[in-house]
Design an enzyme around this catalytic site. Sequence first.
Site, PDB file in Angstrom:
ATOM      1  N   LYS B  64       8.914   4.062  -5.043  1.00  0.00           N
ATOM      2  CA  LYS B  64       8.159   4.514  -3.900  1.00  0.00           C
ATOM      3  C   LYS B  64       9.089   5.455  -3.278  1.00  0.00           C
ATOM      4  O   LYS B  64      10.248   5.560  -3.119  1.00  0.00           O
ATOM      5  CB  LYS B  64       7.999   3.278  -3.018  1.00  0.00           C
ATOM      6  CG  LYS B  64       7.265   3.166  -1.803  1.00  0.00           C
ATOM      7  CD  LYS B  64       6.914   1.851  -1.202  1.00  0.00           C
ATOM      8  CE  LYS B  64       6.146   1.962   0.000  1.00  0.00           C
ATOM      9  NZ  LYS B  64       5.934   0.453   0.495  1.00  0.00           N
ATOM     10  N   SER B 139       1.169  -0.891   1.193  1.00  0.00           N
ATOM     11  CA  SER B 139       1.719   0.678   1.329  1.00  0.00           C
ATOM     12  C   SER B 139       2.074   1.267   0.105  1.00  0.00           C
ATOM     13  O   SER B 139       2.375   2.357  -0.273  1.00  0.00           O
ATOM     14  CB  SER B 139       2.608   0.871   2.378  1.00  0.00           C
ATOM     15  OG  SER B 139       3.942   0.304   2.259  1.00  0.00           O
ATOM     16  N   SER B 163       2.976  -5.010   1.585  1.00  0.00           N
ATOM     17  CA  SER B 163       2.812  -3.821   0.777  1.00  0.00           C
ATOM     18  C   SER B 163       3.147  -3.700  -0.720  1.00  0.00           C
ATOM     19  O   SER B 163       2.849  -2.604  -1.255  1.00  0.00           O
ATOM     20  CB  SER B 163       4.005  -2.977   1.554  1.00  0.00           C
ATOM     21  OG  SER B 163       3.320  -2.307   2.807  1.00  0.00           O
TER      22      SER B 163
END
Lengths: 96, 454
Positions: B64, B139, B163
């Site tokens: 990420k 996310s 997330s």
Amino acid sequence: MTDISTSDVQHLAQLSSLQLDDHEVEALRVDLGNILGYIDQLSELNTEGVEPTYQVTDLQNVWRDDVIDNYDLGRDELLALAPDADSNQIKVPKVL
Amino acid sequence: MVKISDFLNLSARENVERALAKAREHEAFHALLSLSEDRALERAAKVDAGEITGRLAGVPFIAKDNFLTLGDTTTAASKFLENFKAPLQATAIEKLEAEGAICIGKANLDAYAHGGSTENSAFGPTKNAHDQARVAGGSSGGSAVVVALDIVPFALGSDTGGSIRQPASFNGVVGVKPTYGTVSRYGVVAMASSTDTIGVLSADVEDAELVMDILSGQDRKDMTTLPDFFVPTLIESPKRIGVIKEFMTEDVDADVRARVTEYIEAMKTKGHTVEEVSLPMVKYALGIYYIVVPAEISSNLGRYDGIRYGARAEASSLGEVYGLSRDQGFMPENKRRIMIGSYVLSSGFFDAYYLQAQKARTLLINEFNKIFESFDVIVGPVAPTPAFKLGENTEDPVKMYLADIMTVPASLAGLPAVSVPAGVTNEGLPVGVQLIGPRKSDALLLALAKEGEK
């Protein structure tokens, strides 16, 4: 929906160091009112005598030796990240 | 779907080239913000020359884009850090590299990990791996999609309120949010320090287990890390499973409930006992979360001032440097959360919001503790719906927050929780089941998930 005024939003923006335009202020006024309206539900809970939780590790007072460690990072590398730097200093616009 | 074992004992260079080619082939999903081709090929050459060995030798992965990595930018999907090149790597990246794994690129996310759909990325949304008209979840949306598209066998994500788990559920992959403190957060862009965790998304439970085994453990650079307790295990005796009643009401999508119920039925046939449990405090969890987390965000994001790193706005005074850099560098959702944080921490409101939320958090934790006296694991859906349509919730922040309602309770209590694929809806959209356990039961949750795969 909690009533938030334009000046409330402007005050919060100042606390948050956000220079918002008028359009953003109005959008945030509506959004913050709705969000605060939702979280207001907590007021119905009886929490008398309950200790607050600030962290969820079982750890307390994690010590290390009082020795400086630069984590293998040099001054020049860090200064290179600054938008404006000169003579080993970070430059900013005039304060006074 | 691809597994770690598909990449072992092969040419690392070919593994990396194959993954990069696949990433480029799937550009339409916008799951990646950058590829680190040069550094990845350099690392691959070292693996092929036998200079780097380990349990993940030559295995490509994606992080990420809130993990600091060398080789390319780390943007946190924000304008602020659009051109930021980190001078160091996150401990999680270092640990994986030490085992021979190779980071080939950085995955899209909601800017600063604020969001549940990856639509808050400053560089445009990621599309769901199963339906490009739908959100990836968030996310860690990009991390889930790159795994679902078979680009890499695993990806790193961060989970503050769901997330990792929610995008895993939306894309049909495994998502692990460990016990708070299991994995070092050094070198990961901070969001809310009392609930931020680092975890993994993968196609296969055993792969997630291996990566967690590598990542877990104390780090002197992150004082909140716990001594390593993660030991992969197997299920050898029947477990007591509780089904969270509040998560199985009629408000929850019927297909989601049906898939979760089938998963639970399968657990029964393996000899586990299943009973309904009630957690009345979960109805307050989202309210607690959206006080505590914005409070911590407003403080953590204070560092983005346009002075020391990141983008600086054109301004004539120092005050304007702060105000305009922050206005231009943050997305609307970042600003909402910072402002809510400033509000609940202001004198006059502190007791009514922040302190009340931290007390309510204690009540929620007490409820979990009580349940875990009688149950080994509790289960329920990961999210009330499958992946929603792009744009469906963007106009209404509260509606978007409601997508987190089933994942925030474990975050607030610091508990491990795993999202496991449990089939698809009638429309073919993935549904995830969530296993939640007491602190440090991470390996047990994965053992149950492994058993469920068979």
